[in-house]
Scaffold this motif. Structure first.
Motif, PDB file in Angstrom:
ATOM      1  N   GLY A   1      62.167  72.185  21.219  1.00  0.00           N
ATOM      2  CA  GLY A   1      61.776  73.087  22.296  1.00  0.00           C
ATOM      3  C   GLY A   1      60.571  73.950  21.996  1.00  0.00           C
ATOM      4  O   GLY A   1      60.429  75.050  22.548  1.00  0.00           O
ATOM      5  N   ILE A   2      59.682  73.482  21.115  1.00  0.00           N
ATOM      6  CA  ILE A   2      58.467  74.214  20.770  1.00  0.00           C
ATOM      7  C   ILE A   2      57.286  73.499  21.423  1.00  0.00           C
ATOM      8  O   ILE A   2      57.065  72.311  21.179  1.00  0.00           O
ATOM      9  CB  ILE A   2      58.264  74.277  19.245  1.00  0.00           C
ATOM     10  N   GLN A   3      56.543  74.198  22.252  1.00  0.00           N
ATOM     11  CA  GLN A   3      55.409  73.582  22.932  1.00  0.00           C
ATOM     12  C   GLN A   3      54.234  73.421  21.968  1.00  0.00           C
ATOM     13  O   GLN A   3      53.748  74.377  21.395  1.00  0.00           O
ATOM     14  CB  GLN A   3      54.965  74.436  24.125  1.00  0.00           C
ATOM     15  N   MET A   4      53.781  72.190  21.780  1.00  0.00           N
ATOM     16  CA  MET A   4      52.603  71.943  20.952  1.00  0.00           C
ATOM     17  C   MET A   4      51.358  72.259  21.772  1.00  0.00           C
ATOM     18  O   MET A   4      51.281  71.961  22.966  1.00  0.00           O
ATOM     19  CB  MET A   4      52.556  70.491  20.502  1.00  0.00           C
ATOM     20  N   GLU A   5      50.389  72.887  21.100  1.00  0.00           N
ATOM     21  CA  GLU A   5      49.121  73.229  21.730  1.00  0.00           C
ATOM     22  C   GLU A   5      47.992  72.773  20.808  1.00  0.00           C
ATOM     23  O   GLU A   5      48.064  72.958  19.595  1.00  0.00           O
ATOM     24  CB  GLU A   5      49.042  74.739  21.967  1.00  0.00           C
ATOM     25  N   ALA A   6      46.950  72.195  21.386  1.00  0.00           N
ATOM     26  CA  ALA A   6      45.859  71.623  20.594  1.00  0.00           C
ATOM     27  C   ALA A   6      44.668  72.557  20.498  1.00  0.00           C
ATOM     28  O   ALA A   6      44.107  72.954  21.516  1.00  0.00           O
ATOM     29  CB  ALA A   6      45.409  70.301  21.211  1.00  0.00           C
ATOM     30  N   TRP A   7      44.280  72.883  19.254  1.00  0.00           N
ATOM     31  CA  TRP A   7      42.981  73.524  19.077  1.00  0.00           C
ATOM     32  C   TRP A   7      41.992  72.477  18.552  1.00  0.00           C
ATOM     33  O   TRP A   7      42.389  71.490  17.967  1.00  0.00           O
ATOM     34  CB  TRP A   7      43.034  74.766  18.207  1.00  0.00           C
ATOM     35  N   SER A   8      40.722  72.708  18.824  1.00  0.00           N
ATOM     36  CA  SER A   8      39.672  71.712  18.518  1.00  0.00           C
ATOM     37  C   SER A   8      40.028  70.333  19.061  1.00  0.00           C
ATOM     38  O   SER A   8      39.867  69.323  18.370  1.00  0.00           O
ATOM     39  CB  SER A   8      39.405  71.626  17.014  1.00  0.00           C
TER      40      SER A   8
ATOM     41  N   ILE B   1      43.186  73.503  24.839  1.00  0.00           N
ATOM     42  CA  ILE B   1      42.290  74.634  25.095  1.00  0.00           C
ATOM     43  C   ILE B   1      40.878  74.309  24.613  1.00  0.00           C
ATOM     44  O   ILE B   1      40.393  74.899  23.640  1.00  0.00           O
ATOM     45  CB  ILE B   1      42.815  75.928  24.429  1.00  0.00           C
ATOM     46  N   PRO B   2      40.182  73.388  25.269  1.00  0.00           N
ATOM     47  CA  PRO B   2      38.814  73.069  24.856  1.00  0.00           C
ATOM     48  C   PRO B   2      37.912  74.289  24.957  1.00  0.00           C
ATOM     49  O   PRO B   2      38.025  75.078  25.884  1.00  0.00           O
ATOM     50  CB  PRO B   2      38.391  71.970  25.842  1.00  0.00           C
ATOM     51  N   LYS B   3      37.006  74.413  23.983  1.00  0.00           N
ATOM     52  CA  LYS B   3      36.075  75.543  23.947  1.00  0.00           C
ATOM     53  C   LYS B   3      34.724  75.133  24.508  1.00  0.00           C
ATOM     54  O   LYS B   3      34.209  74.058  24.195  1.00  0.00           O
ATOM     55  CB  LYS B   3      35.919  76.036  22.512  1.00  0.00           C
ATOM     56  N   SER B   4      34.151  75.985  25.324  1.00  0.00           N
ATOM     57  CA  SER B   4      32.776  75.826  25.768  1.00  0.00           C
ATOM     58  C   SER B   4      32.286  77.173  26.269  1.00  0.00           C
ATOM     59  O   SER B   4      33.079  78.006  26.718  1.00  0.00           O
ATOM     60  CB  SER B   4      32.652  74.790  26.882  1.00  0.00           C
ATOM     61  N   ILE B   5      30.981  77.384  26.190  1.00  0.00           N
ATOM     62  CA  ILE B   5      30.387  78.596  26.765  1.00  0.00           C
ATOM     63  C   ILE B   5      29.448  78.231  27.909  1.00  0.00           C
ATOM     64  O   ILE B   5      28.811  79.098  28.490  1.00  0.00           O
ATOM     65  CB  ILE B   5      29.626  79.411  25.692  1.00  0.00           C
ATOM     66  N   THR B   6      29.369  76.937  28.229  1.00  0.00           N
ATOM     67  CA  THR B   6      28.470  76.448  29.273  1.00  0.00           C
ATOM     68  C   THR B   6      29.230  76.259  30.575  1.00  0.00           C
ATOM     69  O   THR B   6      30.176  75.464  30.619  1.00  0.00           O
ATOM     70  CB  THR B   6      27.852  75.096  28.851  1.00  0.00           C
ATOM     71  N   PRO B   7      28.874  76.968  31.645  1.00  0.00           N
ATOM     72  CA  PRO B   7      29.630  76.872  32.898  1.00  0.00           C
ATOM     73  C   PRO B   7      29.849  75.438  33.391  1.00  0.00           C
ATOM     74  O   PRO B   7      30.963  75.084  33.797  1.00  0.00           O
ATOM     75  CB  PRO B   7      28.773  77.677  33.880  1.00  0.00           C
TER      76      PRO B   7
END
Length: 275
Positions: A183-190, A229-235
């Motif tokens: 019951g632990i939600q996996m979350e992806a960074w990078s 949670i993909p990272k970007s700073i470009t709209p």
């Protein structure tokens, strides 16, 4: 199956967490991160993930305010850094984080790394914050199965989330299975492998589905029921990363991506980190 940007996972305490969020690691404080957060919310994102060590919580909070969305529609995550771990110091670090963010209640608070000899005490502090109503959910980041087992034997609350490095070259099959079974939600960074997107299979699948390799990976995460949670700073890129709800990968193509696993890390191993 996530079919809309507003779709969410239901955590083990009943709290709803969006499947897609914006990561802001390495986004500079000030207008850079503020603009990214504002653009993401305007593109339909409702989840923003930061951390004390990123040094941009003030800018994230400003972006949230500028977006003009009701606070209860947003899911905000931050993390306690390694140097602040321990019971009392974690409580202090939490107070400083929410002050920088300019919010009263946090949606998700995570232990950033499993600092040996400290993370159990740090978790006790998170349990207190949760019980006192300052945080809607608590979890961990970069925890292996043995770290999770250690917490389980020495605490009362099971983490709601485990945020880890997860992408086609590091599928963490056993850890994913453990989290899903408990019951632990996996979350992806990078999730986008820090821009290493030129693998022939990803390019081929992008052409097949009319999507970019990044969109193929994000969709693959969602098909595997992993929050991403993909990272970007470009709209434009922020909007493109969210354009993944109008298609789904075939089971065969999901397996092809699974087979890319090479146990390749772009970040540190949670059993061997020095920061």
């Amino acid at each position: 199956m996530a079919t809309n940007i507003s779709d969410h996972s239901v955590l083990n305490n009943g709290v709803k967490m969006p499947w897609l969020g914006l990561g802001v690691w390495k986004a500079k404080d000030g207008e850079e991160v503020t603009g990214a957060v504002r653009s993401a919310i305007e593109s339909g994102y409702r989840s923003i993930d930061t951390a004390a060590v990123y040094g941009n919580e003030v800018g994230v909070g400003e972006g949230i305010r500028q977006a003009g969305i009701d606070r209860d529609q947003l899911f905000i995550t931050t993390k306690v850094w390694n140097a602040d771990q321990g019971y009392d110091s974690t409580l202090k670090a939490f107070d400083e984080s929410v002050k920088r963010l300019g919010i009263e209640t946090l949606d998700l608070y995570l232990i950033h790394w499993p600092v040996k000899g400290k993370y159990v005490e740090t978790w006790r502090a998170l349990e207190k914050l949760y019980r006192d109503g300052y945080v809607r959910a608590i979890g961990v980041s970069n925890f292996h199965t043995h770290h999770l087992e250690d917490l389980r034997q020495n605490s009362e609350i099971i983490p709601a989330v485990n945020q880890v490095e997860f992408h086609p070259l590091l599928t963490q099959k056993e850890l994913l299975a453990y989290c899903q079974e408990n019951g632990i939600q996996m979350e992806a960074w990078s999730p986008l492998m820090q821009g290493n997107l030129d693998h022939p299979l990803l390019v081929e699948l992008g052409q097949k589905y009319g999507k970019s390799p990044a969109q193929i990976i994000i969709r693959w995460d969602l098909e595997k029921k992993v929050v991403t949670i993909p990272k970007s700073i470009t709209p434009a890129r922020i909007a493109q990363n969210a354009d993944v709800f109008d298609f789904s990968l075939s089971a065969e193509d999901v397996e092809k991506i699974n087979a890319l696993n090479a146990n390749k890390r772009f970040g540190a191993d949670p059993d061997n980190f020095n920061f």
